[in-house]
Structure formats: C-alpha cells, structure tokens
Design a protein around this motif. Structure first.
Motif, PDB file in Angstrom:
ATOM      1  N   THR A 347       0.869  -1.190   0.000  1.00  0.00           N
ATOM      2  CA  THR A 347       0.000   0.000   0.000  1.00  0.00           C
ATOM      3  C   THR A 347       0.897   1.228   0.000  1.00  0.00           C
ATOM      4  N   PRO A 348       0.382   2.376  -0.348  1.00  0.00           N
ATOM      5  CA  PRO A 348       1.204   3.593  -0.311  1.00  0.00           C
ATOM      6  C   PRO A 348       1.760   3.885   1.069  1.00  0.00           C
ATOM      7  N   GLU A 349       1.072   3.457   2.111  1.00  0.00           N
ATOM      8  CA  GLU A 349       1.536   3.742   3.463  1.00  0.00           C
ATOM      9  C   GLU A 349       2.724   2.866   3.846  1.00  0.00           C
ATOM     10  N   THR A 350       2.794   1.639   3.317  1.00  0.00           N
ATOM     11  CA  THR A 350       3.843   0.706   3.722  1.00  0.00           C
ATOM     12  C   THR A 350       4.984   0.620   2.719  1.00  0.00           C
ATOM     13  N   ASN A 351       4.873   1.272   1.581  1.00  0.00           N
ATOM     14  CA  ASN A 351       5.861   1.142   0.512  1.00  0.00           C
ATOM     15  C   ASN A 351       6.661   2.433   0.376  1.00  0.00           C
ATOM     16  N   LYS A 352       7.995   2.307   0.331  1.00  0.00           N
ATOM     17  CA  LYS A 352       8.871   3.464   0.181  1.00  0.00           C
ATOM     18  C   LYS A 352       9.122   3.825  -1.280  1.00  0.00           C
TER      19      LYS A 352
END
Length: 868
Positions: A347-352
């Motif tokens: 997800t955008p929150e967990t991916n750098k």
C-alpha cells in the motif's frame, strides 16, 4: 611490444575522452530533466545493485509524466522482493547485505544514458585513469540491472563496458547486444530476438500463412528483426513465404492518424491477411487504433512480438477488440505465487517506492477507478490483481537477473576476492548455471540464453479480455513449435471462427490449370484444354488413347472396347456360325456314312473333304474373330481367315480345272488327260494352299501376332483389335481373290458341258455367288469406319461364303443320296430313265436329252463323261 603498448594507450585515451563527454552530457542534462529524474528508490547495503527502470514514458508533449503499464511496477517491486529474500537467506552472502538504487529512465535514450552515469564512480574521472591501465572500479555499485528497452540498454552497456561494470537485463532482446566487442560486460536472462523471429516463421509455416505484411519500428530492435525475418524466410526449406508489405514505422508514429498511409498500403495488397507487428507498445496501440478507425476489425490475423502485449494492461481498452484473436510470442516466464502475495500486501503507506502512489492511483485504488470515469484503463481498475499476473509481467525473469548477481558475488567472495572487481564478478556471472524461477539458466559464449517462448492469444471472456497460452516454442527441441489448437479461438471477418484466416497471394489453381508465376507466392491460373494436364507451367497433351483422370492431374489409359458376346452382332453371328457348323457336321456325317456311294465317289471325295474342312474353318473362326483379341486369337485369326478361303477355293479350282481339261480333251482325243487322278488333285490343291501358308508365314516373321489399339476418336474411344499390316491383308486377299477369279473363269468356259453333267452348273453358281460376295465384302471392309462393324462384316462374309459352298457343292448331293434311288442315278452316261427325268432335273442332276442337236453329239461326249 611497442606497437601493442601504443595501441593500449590509444584505447585508454579514447575511453577517457568518452567518459569526459558523458560526464559533460550528464552535467548538462541534469538541468533539463523533469522532476522524476532525481527520484530514487534506494536501500542501503554492504554492496549496491544499481537498477535502471522504465517507470515513465513521454506524453504527447514530450514530457516524462505518463506512467508505463502496471507490469513495470510488478517488475520494479520484484527486484526489491528478490533482494529482500536473498538478504534473509543464510546460504547466500552470509553477513553481507545487498542494497539497491533504482532510477527512472523515462524509456528514452538520452535520459537513460544520463541516469546510467549515476553508477559511474567519480574516481573514474580522475586524471590518474588516463595514465593507468590497472585502475579498478571502487564504487559500491557492483552491477546494474536494466534496462527494459534494447536501445536504452545498448547506450548504458557500452559505457559500462569501458569501466568494467557488469550489467544484466531481463527484457533487452536485441541481437546487437550479442556483440561482445561492443558490449563486453553485458548479460541478459532472455534469448536474443533471432530466436523470436524463428518462432514467428514456424508459426507462419504451421498455419500455412504464405503472404504477410510486416510493420517494424525504426530502431535497432525493429531493423534487426526484419533483417532476421527476411533471412530466416529465405533459408527456410519447408515452404515459401513472401512479404507483401515491409513497412518501417517512424519513432514518433504513436497515434492512429499516423498510420493512414499504412492502412492504405494494406488495403492495396488485400490478399495479405497476416499482419506482424514488431513495434513498441505505444506504436502497436497506435496501429491497433488505426485498424479500428478504418473499420478493419477482424480483417487481419495479427502476430505480435514480445515488445508489446506482454500483459493485457499494455493494450488500451479501446483496442482490445482489435487485438482479439491475435497471436503473440512472449518470453517464457513462470508464475511466482509468493511474489503475488507480497505485491498484494503493498500500500502507499507501507511502501517506500516513490512512484508507487502514482501507480496506486492509476491502477490499484478501487476508489480512484470508481470516481474517475476517464481512467486510463477502466478494465485494469476493475481487475487490478488478475490471476497469474506475475507470469504476464515476467516477474520470474527479474528474479533470475537479481539471483545471478547474488550467486556470482557469493562465489567470488567465497574464493577470497574482496572489493569491487567488475571483470572478476562478470566472469563468475557468465559461468553461472542454476534452476531459476523461469527455468534453467545457463549462458553461451556470447552471454545469451537459448530461446524458449510462450505462444499466447488474446481472447474475450465475459465482458473482459485475457491472454491465454496456447503453445510453446523451444529452440532446443526437435519439434520446436507445439500448439494446442483446442484452446484456439480465431477472430475472422469480425466474428469467431473455428479455422484461421487464409493468407496467400494466389489461391491454388483448380484442377486442370497451370500456374503462370509472377513471383514465388503470386501467380495466375490458366485452364488447359479438356485433353491436357498441367505439368509445372505447361499444359501436357495426353496421348490419343489416354484421357485425363477425374481431377485432370494425370493422363490415364482408358479401356479399349471390343465386341462382347452380349453385343447384338456377336449374338447373331454366333447363331449363324453355330447353324453352319451344325449343317457342316451333318454333311460330314452323311459323306462318311455314304462314303461308298457312287455319287460321293464321283464327286472327288478327297477334294470335297478339303473343301468341307475349309467350310468348318470358316464357321469356327467366327467365334475367334468376335472374341476379345489376344495374342493367341490374333494368331489364329491371321492364319485362319486367309486359309479358310484357300481351303475352300483351292480344291474347287482344282476340280473345275479338272472338268475343263477332261471335256476339252474329249473333243479332240480319247487320250486321258494328265494329273486327273485323286492323288494328283490333292497334290495340286496342297500346293495352292501352301502358297497361302507361305504368304502368312512371311508376314508373321515380319510382324508377330499381337493385339493393337486403334484410336477411333482421340481421347474418347479406342478399339482393341488384332495387329495386321495392310499389305499382308491385301496380299492374302488378293491371292484368294485370284483363286476365285480362276474358278469363275473355268466355271464359265465349262458351262457348255453336256446337260446330263450338271456339276459345272453348281460350281458356276457357287463361284459366281462367291465373287459377288467378295466384290461387296472387300470395299465394305476397307470403307467401314466402325472397327467393330468391320469385324462383323468380315465374319458375315465368311459365314455367307461357307453357306454358299455348302448349299451348292454339298447339299444337292445329300439330297440326291437321300431322296433318289441310287440305281436311277446314272453317273458317266447322258440318259436317265424317263420315270426319273423330272426328279433328276429338279435336283439338277443328269436329265433326259430331248433336243435332237444334243443327241447328235452324245456319242462324242460319252467318252469324256466316263472320265468324270
């Protein structure tokens, strides 16, 4: 030695100059790059793997803002997934962590080269490099993975070859990259394009598509592909394939309107129904859009290269209907289930990943798709995680590329090497062989893998489309192409079909036509005449006794006809001959029974026997003549036909000559004429018969007895007959006619013998009738055109002649023997009893002499009569 040193110095000087130019290009281009240029997706580690990824592509304004398809994100995250997995293992690079740096090339050569410069160590630009040939790369970047496009990969690989930095690509397939002189530190986990071209040619041959059109991109990928395609077609021994249209597509042709001239060219060569697209993804979509706008959906069988359509996302939604039924060669990949689970968890929150939010909004976020009706691809929004998406995106190839670097580093460090030694690492990488995620990985001397491709087709399922594997192509197999046709669904003329489109310049000529070739694939058909067959480019006329078979491909002998026993003529002639044989047998029996009768004795029994034998031959020969001609029957017919008449008229001639000589001698002398004894008569008759035998024997030596086929109507009707030369027939008939004429002559001059000796009258009537028959038979035989009717005329002449001989020479004697008293028949006198006068006269035997003038000469004639 000095020359070698100078060469190396000049080579290093060139490398220094090239690096300086590239550094200046890098410095200059950084001021013109878009904001994404400086975006980097990185992770620190003891060793760094550099990655050049084609995250974006240029939009219509030339700006690097348009996202690539979702498959790019799959491959990008697969690199991260692979490195994390290796870092978690204890058997590979223990106590060493791999890091990465990923930069966006914008799918463009200039940007790609500029980004590639980031992995060139700054120390390589020191002045020491230009004076030292032993300088070693000391950067933390030990190897580079990428790029996806061959054109961008070549720029980077050439530069990395100078600084001995190994590079591995998972998608660059150009044959140019095989050149180890230009790209000495380049490897790839995909086969070169020459194998793909071989797979395409095998597809064309498998489905018998002989007339094709090819569109190829104006770059090394496209130009090499068309060059290899032409070469492969020209060297192929299994059949002829012709390229109707060979069109180069310019680099900036990406919109449907850019392909108007292409559409016009395709319509001009309407027989070419197979369209091979060796194009980039954007060019392929532009061509599919042009086909849609030209209302040519389903009119062409499209074959796509691996440069587009690797996943369903690469085809725009509006073009999916055009691409339906297309066949594609796709790099052989495998599903990686664990990666799919990993990707679904992102997800955008967990991916750098700095680009992940863009992809999330464009492809993965269901909320975005619901709210944005103008989404780039609504189909992709509704199915963001399709089944086996890792296979379609070639994730397994990316994992293999990362694994090569990791395994080579592990082997190199295990062997005691430390630091960054690019040339050593490359040697380890090139010698690696292992079971990867896509299969067995092993490089040849040029750093290439053997070719394995999946053959896929685009099919509609429900309201959507998916790519389905229908076969494989393996360069290492004997039968390289394997197709499961049960999975095929063709799209022909706008509708689904069970059979593929036909793509030939000219259809096969119909039966009985020849091909007038225009080129190897095109020709015109010319119809041969009814009695000709096509042989290559000429019409071959069949022989007169031949006709064409049902498909006019071969000349065949048709069965000659002959007179069958069921024929009306054959039945009639057989009946007549049978009656004749019956009568002849009856006469023979009567002659044997009354052999001692004075009338039989007085009629030259020996000559009568020879004549009766000739009559038997005439009747019997009819059955041989009307039967099917064979060597045996032809031998019997040739000899028998002439001899039966000779056996009849030779003894008759001897007899009538004997009568003539006796009565002529009786006029002037009482001396007995010579050669009138029975023995003499037989000898004379035998000599005459021997002459005929000699004639037949000579001709048999010249022309052996055999059958012959006479053409009655060329190519329609032939007749099986016995072979006989015209000269033989004329010679034998002339001899028999000579005998008949002689008989007629002697019968005529003997007509004035005494009235009580009526033998000459019967001879006269017999020979006159026979002469008439022969005068009618000979011209009829030669003038009748129908061969079977000619045989019937011959048989009828023999039967009539035999019956004439029977009725005039034998039947009266039988009648007299049966119905007249022997005592009342005076043989050798001229007076008969008055009571028998009427009967004798009726039966044409000696009768009462009433004329005074004849009584006066009776004493004189009595002496001649006694000799008869």
């Amino acid at each position: 030695m000095t020359a070698l040193t100078n060469y190396l110095f000049n080579l290093r000087s060139f490398e220094c100059l090239l690096l300086i130019i590239l550094q200046l290009l890098k410095t200059s281009s950084q001021t013109h790059m878009p904001d994404t240029y400086n975006d980097v997706y990185k992770q620190n580690g003891d060793v760094i793997i550099g990655v050049l990824a084609d995250v974006h592509q240029q939009d219509e304004d030339g700006q690097c803002t348009e996202l690539q398809d979702l498959g790019v994100l799959h491959r990008l995250e697969a690199i991260v997934y692979s490195i994390d997995k290796i870092n978690s293992q204890f058997d590979i690079l223990p106590n060493i962590t791999i890091g990465f740096e990923i930069y966006d090339t914008c799918s463009e050569q200039t940007t790609s080269l500029s980004q590639a410069m980031r992995f060139v160590p700054p120390t390589n630009f020191r002045s020491e490099l230009c004076t030292s040939t032993s300088q070693t790369n000391t950067s933390d970047v030990v190897s580079v993975i990428g790029t996806e496009w061959s054109a961008t990969a070549m720029s980077a690989a050439m530069m990395y070859g100078i600084i001995h930095l190994p590079m591995v690509s998972y998608f660059a397939t150009s044959d140019d990259l095989t050149d180890t002189n230009r790209f000495p530190y380049f490897l790839r986990v995909v086969p070169p394009d020459r194998f793909q071209v071989q797979a395409i040619v095998d597809l064309l041959l498998y489905f018998e598509w002989r007339y094709i059109s090819v569109l190829y991109s104006d770059d090394t990928y496209g130009r090499n592909a068309i060059k290899n395609l032409i070469k492969e077609i020209s060297q192929n021994p299994d059949g002829t394939i012709c390229i109707a249209n060979n069109i180069e597509i310019s680099d900036n042709a990406v919109l449907p309107g850019d392909f108007e001239n292409v559409i016009h060219t395709l319509k001009f060569n309407d027989n070419s129904k197979v369209l091979i697209l060796i194009l980039r993804e954007d060019q392929a979509n532009g061509m599919l859009g042009a086909l849609r706008e030209a209302d040519l959906v389903g009119q062409y069988q499209i074959i796509g290269s691996d440069s587009w359509g690797a996943s369903i996302y690469e085809i725009r939604e509006e073009n999916l209907g055009v691409a339906k039924g297309s066949l594609k060669t796709h790099l052989h990949t495998m599903k990686v289930g664990k990666f799919e689970e990993f990707f679904k968890s992102l997800t955008p929150e967990t991916n750098k990943n700095p680009w992940f939010p863009e992809y999330w909004d464009a492809y993965l976020s269901s909320d975005t798709c619901k709210n944005d009706t103008n989404s780039r691809n609504a189909t992709q929004c509704t199915d963001a995680y399709p089944e086996d998406f890792s296979k379609g995106s070639a994730v397994s190839l990316v994992i293999d590329a990362v694994k090569i670097v990791a395994l080579a580093l592990d082997a190199m460090i295990s062997d005691g090497y430390s630091g960054n030694h690019g040339h050593v690492l490359f040697d380890y990488m090139k010698n690696m062989s292992f079971h990867g995620s896509s299969g067995w990985v092993e490089f040849d001397d040029r750093g290439d893998l053997q070719g394995i491709y999946d053959i896929e087709t685009i099919q509609s399922v429900g309201n959507g489309y998916h790519i389905r594997k229908v076969g494989t192509w393996n360069s290492m197999s004997t039968n390289r192409l394997q197709i499961n046709q049960s999975k095929m669904v063709w799209f022909v003329n706008g509708s689904e079909s069970d059979s593929p489109v036909v793509s030939v310049c000219s259809l096969p000529c119909k039966a009985g036509h020849i091909r007038i070739e225009i080129d190897d694939c095109c020709w015109t058909c010319v119809n041969c005449s009814d009695n000709q067959i096509p042989i290559n480019t000429e019409c071959h006329t069949c022989l007169e006794n031949e006709t064409t078979d049902w498909n006019r491909s071969t000349c065949v002998h048709f069965e000659p006809i002959y007179m069958h026993w069921s024929n009306a003529w054959a039945i009639g002639l057989s009946v007549m001959a049978s009656v004749g044989l019956g009568v002849s047998t009856y006469v023979l029996v009567m002659f044997i029974k009354y052999n001692r009768h004075k009338l039989i004795k007085a009629s030259s029994r020996e000559l009568s026997g020879i004549m009766l034998f000739g009559v038997f031959m005439s009747f019997s020969l009819v059955f041989s003549i009307i039967s099917k001609p064979t060597k045996a029957t032809c031998l019997v017919n040739r000899i028998g036909f002439m001899l039966c008449f000779t056996f009849t008229y030779a003894p008759l001639l001897v007899r009538v000559n004997r009568i003539y000589r006796i009565f002529r001698a009786g006029k002037t002398s009482t001396k007995r004429p010579i050669f009138i004894s029975p023995r003499s008569q037989i000898v004379m008759a035998s000599v005459l018969i021997a002459i005929q035998l000699l004639i037949n024997g000579i001709y048999l030596l010249i022309i052996s007895a055999d059958t012959d086929i006479v053409v009655v109507q060329a190519h329609v009707r032939t007749v099986l007959v016995c072979k006989i030369a015209f000269i033989e027939l004329v010679g034998s008939l002339s001899y028999n006619l000579f005998l008949i004429i002689c008989c007629t002559f002697y019968a005529f001059v003997s007509r004035k013998v005494p009235n009580n000796y009526n033998e000459s009258r019967f001879i006269n009537m017999s020979v006159y009738t026979t002469l008439i028959i022969w005068l009618g038979f000979i011209p009829s035989y030669f003038l009748v055109g129908d061969i079977l009717l000619r045989v019937s005329v011959m048989s009828l002449a023999m039967i009539i002649s035999a019956f004439v001989t029977l009725f005039f020479m034998f039947i009266p004697k039988i009648y007299a023997i049966l119905y007249l008293n022997e005592e009342k028949i005076k043989v050798g006198t001229y007076q008969a009893d008055q009571s028998t006068e009427k009967k004798i006269a009726t039966t044409h035997f000696p009768c009462n002499q009433q004329e005074p003038s004849r009584n006066k000469i009776a004493p004189l004639k009595s002496r001649a009569s006694s000799l008869i």
